[in-house]
Design a protein around this motif. Structure first.
Motif, short mmCIF file in Angstrom:
data_model
loop_
_atom_site.label_atom_id
_atom_site.label_comp_id
_atom_site.label_asym_id
_atom_site.label_seq_id
_atom_site.Cartn_x
_atom_site.Cartn_y
_atom_site.Cartn_z
N PRO A 6 0.88 -1.58 -0.32
CA PRO A 6 -0.07 -0.07 0.09
C PRO A 6 0.70 1.21 0.05
CG PRO A 6 -0.61 -1.69 1.76
CD PRO A 6 0.46 -1.86 1.42
N LYS A 32 -6.75 3.77 1.39
CA LYS A 32 -6.35 2.50 1.46
C LYS A 32 -5.43 1.95 1.84
CE LYS A 32 -10.04 1.05 0.24
NZ LYS A 32 -10.80 1.01 -1.06
N ILE A 33 -4.53 3.36 1.64
CA ILE A 33 -2.90 3.19 2.48
C ILE A 33 -3.23 3.44 4.29
CG2 ILE A 33 -0.79 4.13 2.71
CD1 ILE A 33 -1.16 5.71 0.38
N ASN A 56 -2.92 0.24 6.86
CA ASN A 56 -2.81 -1.10 6.34
C ASN A 56 -0.96 -1.10 5.93
OD1 ASN A 56 -5.27 -1.36 6.52
ND2 ASN A 56 -5.53 -1.02 4.40
N LEU A 88 -4.36 -9.41 4.99
CA LEU A 88 -5.09 -9.14 5.93
C LEU A 88 -6.39 -9.46 6.13
CD1 LEU A 88 -4.20 -5.27 5.39
CD2 LEU A 88 -2.96 -6.51 7.07
N SER A 92 -7.93 -3.61 -2.89
CA SER A 92 -7.08 -2.74 -2.66
C SER A 92 -5.79 -2.69 -2.81
CB SER A 92 -7.44 -1.77 -1.60
OG SER A 92 -6.79 -1.66 -0.68
N PHE A 133 -3.34 -2.09 -5.67
CA PHE A 133 -1.40 -1.71 -5.64
C PHE A 133 -0.92 -2.41 -6.45
CE2 PHE A 133 -3.10 0.73 -1.61
CZ PHE A 133 -3.18 2.34 -1.91
#
Ligand SMILES: Cc1cc2nc3c(=O)[nH]c(=O)nc-3n(C[C@H](O)[C@H](O)[C@H](O)COP(=O)(O)O)c2cc1C
Ligand code: SF4
Ligand code: SF4
Ligand code: FES
Lengths: 446, 371
Positions: A360, A394-395, A398, B65, B110, B114
């Protein structure tokens, strides 16, 4: 005049030498600590003082020391984080080059309290001259019997080692710093295990900021209660603030925690106000990583209370209307500053400094930078603004280390508070991309 | 003295209870569920960097995750952030949500995004296509469109040693090859240079890893960044036929998979387990030099269990559950065709058919070569 703990003697000529420092009462705290106190008493005293970490997160220092694991037969380490690379923060640099013995004295007390026989000061690579100052000071302290074998005849041995970094911001993150200190690539570690259990060379380790440690001599000399008496609520003591931007008197100031933002910004004792003929537009209160605030949320919190320079008051309102004290990098913007350009500039920094371990942050920081670059240069489109918010979300949370969050917050907060300015860039690309062009639309200035 | 068995720890993963030994990670607990009941395979979090046989790997890609809804029986608070299941150890009474938590699935989507923004997507010319974990990951968890409009980062191809080529542009920086190199050699010559999205895998000042086990970096690489030069552009993996074989090797276990095109061994790899991991690394002699059937004792066709198009009919319409975009797209854009052929489900028939198809393909390529 406000209480000075760290900078009281900083302007005494020759204070960087052992003799002058000693004449000003230096190293009496080491004598007191090593001769009359036990390590546990020092840790207790630190807890009672309420002093919090000055490196950014504000974690209570005594509590951190109390967490240190103490298995039999395993060495323990104290590491001082002097990697200071956060844009807008330059206080540790000032402290170390001006009064190096204050840090060394703090390191001796801290090492004794934690039972460390070898301690490290990790200095950012660009500050070679500061490293020389520190090494000279260490040699002086050693010659005077405050470092080395059997310090002051107490039987306590301590070696203090200065290590230079390679100039990477990420090596300020404590576990990346430890990796780097071990001679490896400065990649942050996954936590747990925390350094208090497995730190340097897999041994229990405490990492503290320069300023945090430099508070120790005063706390030992004057007692925890005196320290806790300074400041406000859970923000005890003083704090060094690096003030920069569109103010009359940029520089490093020591404040008592709890002075109002208004006083800090406008009084002649500190920043001296916004430069003449200009108005306050925005503020980054704690270094580039914390959310930016628009003018109407700087002097007062959202519910109308005075905003104070303290951990609690600055974060009042959460991220919706507040920010953080962070490392105390106080960056002031007047109406000539372009928020989009500044946000792009910060994003560029985080893109450049990401270690690249976790997807991320590695990919997201670069993506945000590119989109912001496009908007700033007149090639943005309407959905880019929401895209940026989405990438930042989203970063955030995470990643392995907080650099991901630190990259996400400035972008998310700039859009939260200055969305119109982003929109203006997108709808007026030609005008907005002229050199020096700044949004003139409706916004509150102070 | 009586031997005390370690107390097992009970956790709940996506609503399923499982007992594991102390020190087990959430990922391993999930794999245990799937190993006991194959139909639960989809519950296991995807791993793009974690590789069990490589100690200290994992924690980087964030593909795995998960949400810990309850930390433990003692401290039932949920964990504030999503945690990497590959390196997070279980606690008694822990409750974990993976496929049952929308936030986890959104985050995973996501992560795919990425990982793909700087990926060249050159699958049509990539040797890894068909056995690429990034393809699988994107297929299972990604979205159909990209939001990325910027330039992608690129690197030149470089040879590391005589047998291995590095296409850095495809690399997802999982660090598996770095850990492998660390373990197989004590001269540390393989690592990561630079930072952020400019990071690149490198051998120390272009020094080739001339180690007998260097070829294993090819097998651990989840994408086509490290490829076998002796196999370059030889075939698509789904046209080749894997057979387990062994030989009496003085350097390694000699247990390998041979990849056949017709009668020809076109590639030798180590054997991968259900999770795509190699447990026994093989030496370069076995991998690059023993390319005749007569070098080997054949054991029979390789059983490829999951995560590969080679595991027959992975992309068959009635097996596709996620993502639904494929079905939607099919519904809107493709005309129904009149196909009366039956679906074949029994493994032996599929194998026979794939052998026939394979032979036809080989025949065609032979013809092409001869013309
Ligand atoms: C990307 C990043 C950079 C950091 N840089 C520094 C730094 O330069 N100096 C510092 O003292 N702390 C820095 N920190 C915070 C440290 O990780 C750590 O929290 C701190 O050194 C602890 O000391 P303290 O408790 O005394 O504040 C950084 C953190 C992150 C995530
Ligand atoms: S968040 Fe960024 S800097 Fe921190 S470990 Fe991940 S990639 Fe590295
Ligand atoms: S080359 Fe392959 S194994 Fe190595 S880091 Fe990149 S993706 Fe991972
Ligand atoms: S597999 Fe767990 S973070 Fe990569």
């Amino acid at each position: 005049m406000a209480k000075k703990i760290l900078t009281e003697h900083i302007n005494v000529p020759g204070i960087e030498t052992f003799d002058v420092y000693r004449r000003q009462g230096g190293y009496t705290a080491v004598e007191k600590a090593l001769k009359t106190m036990t390590p546990d008493e020092i840790v207790e005293e630190t807890k009672k003082s309420g002093v919090r970490g000055r490196g950014g997160a504000g974690f209570p220092m005594g509590m951190k020391w109390g967490f240190l694991a103490k298995p039999e037969g395993v060495p323990r380490y104290l590491v001082c984080n002097a990697d200071e690379s956060e844009p807008g923060t330059f206080k540790d640099h000032y402290l170390m080059k001006s009064i190096p013995h204050l840090l060394i004295e703090g390191m001796i007390i801290g090492s004794f309290a934690l039972g460390a026989k070898k301690s490290f000061i990790y200095v950012r690579g660009e500050l070679m001259y500061v490293i020389h100052i520190l090494e000279k000071a260490i040699a002086e302290a050693k010659a005077a019997g405050f470092l080395g074998q059997n310090i002051l005849g107490t039987g306590y041995d301590l070696e203090l080692i200065v290590q230079s970094g390679g100039g990477a911001y990420i090596c300020g993150e404590e576990t990346a710093l430890l990796e780097s200190l071990e001679g490896k690539r400065g990649n942050p570690r996954n936590k747990p295990p925390f350094p208090a259990v497995k730190g340097l060379y897999q041994s229990p380790t405490v990492v503290n900021n320069v300023e945090s440690i430099a508070n120790m001599p005063w706390i030992i000399n004057n007692g925890a209660d005196a320290y806790a008496g300074i400041g406000i609520g859970r923000s005890t003591g003083t704090k060094l603030i690096s003030a920069s931007g569109h103010i009359k008197k940029p520089g490093v100031y020591e404040i008592e925690l709890g002075v109002s933002v208004e006083e800090f910004l406008n009084s002649d004792e500190y920043c001296g106000g916004i430069r003449d003929g200009h108005h306050l537009k925005a503020l980054v209160a704690g270094g580039s990583s914390v959310p930016i605030l628009p003018a109407h949320l700087i002097m007062k919190t959202a519910n109308g209370e005075d905003r104070l320079m303290s951990y609690e008051s600055l974060s009042d309102g959460g991220f919706a209307t507040g920010t953080m004290l962070g490392s105390g990098g106080f960056i002031v913007f007047d109406e000539t500053a372009c928020i989009v350009r500044n946000t792009w500039n910060f994003a560029r920094f985080y893109h450049h400094e990401s270690c690249g371990q976790c997807s991320p942050c590695r990919e997201g920081t670069g993506w945000m930078e590119k989109v912001l670059h496009r908007i700033e240069h007149g090639h943005g489109s309407m959905h880019d603004v929401d895209l940026l918010v989405d990438i930042s979300k989203k970063i955030e949370g995470n990643t392995i280390c907080p650099l991901g969050d630190a990259a996400a917050w400035p972008v998310a907060s700039a859009i939260r508070h200055f969305r119109d300015e982003f929109m203006w860039h997108i709808t007026n690309p030609h005008e907005a991309s002229q050199p020096g062009a700044v949004y003139q639309g409706e916004m509150a200035l102070v | 003295m009586e031997e005390t068995k370690p107390q097992l720890i009970k956790i709940t993963f996506d609503g399923i209870e499982v007992e594991v030994e102390p020190g087990t990670t959430i990922m391993q607990a999930a794999r245990k569920i799937a190993e006991a009941d194959e139909s639960q395979g989809h519950l296991v979090p995807p791993a793009m960097c974690y590789y069990k046989p490589l100690p200290t790997s994992g924690g980087k890609c964030r593909a795995c995750l998960v949400k810990v809804a309850q930390g433990s029986a003692k401290d039932p608070r949920p964990m504030p952030k999503l945690v990497p299941s590959c390196i997070t150890q279980v606690q008694e009474g822990m409750v974990v949500e993976n496929t049952t938590n929308q936030g986890v699935l959104d985050t995973r989507k996501s992560i795919v995004e990425f990982l793909l923004i700087n990926h060249p997507l050159d699958c049509p010319i990539c040797d890894q296509a068909g056995e690429c974990h990034l393809q699988d990951f994107a297929f299972e968890h990604g979205s159909v469109k990209t939001r990325y409009e910027e330039d992608r980062r690129t690197f030149d191809k470089i040879d590391i040693g005589p047998f291995v080529q590095l296409h850095m542009t495809r690399c997802i920086l999982c660090y598996r090859c770095v850990y492998t190199a660390d373990q197989i050699t004590d001269k540390r010559v393989h690592g990561v240079m630079n930072r952020g999205d400019a990071s690149e895998i490198s051998t120390y000042i272009e020094k080739a890893i001339d180690n007998d086990f260097s070829g294993n970096v090819i097998d651990v690489c989840p994408v086509g960044a490290l490829t076998d030069k002796t196999y370059r552009f030889k075939n698509r993996v789904w046209f080749s036929k894997p057979e387990d074989a062994h030989c009496d090797c003085s350097k390694c276990s000699g247990k390998v998979t041979l990849w056949y095109r017709g009668d020809e061994v076109i590639r030798v790899t180590a054997r991968k387990n259900t999770w795509g991991e190699v447990n026994e690394f093989i030496c370069n002699t076995c991998r690059f030099e023993r390319k005749k059937t007569s070098d080997w004792v054949l054991e029979g066709p390789t059983k490829v269990k999951r995560s590969s198009v080679i595991s027959a009919n992975k992309y068959r319409a009635d097996l596709i559950k996620k993502p639904d975009f494929a079905l939607k797209l099919a519904a809107t854009q493709f005309k129904p065709i009149d196909d009366t052929r039956e679906f074949v489900t029994d493994g032996e028939t599929i194998r026979q058919q794939s052998i026939e198809n394979n032979d036809k393909a080989n025949h065609r390529s032979l013809l092409a070569k001869n013309n």
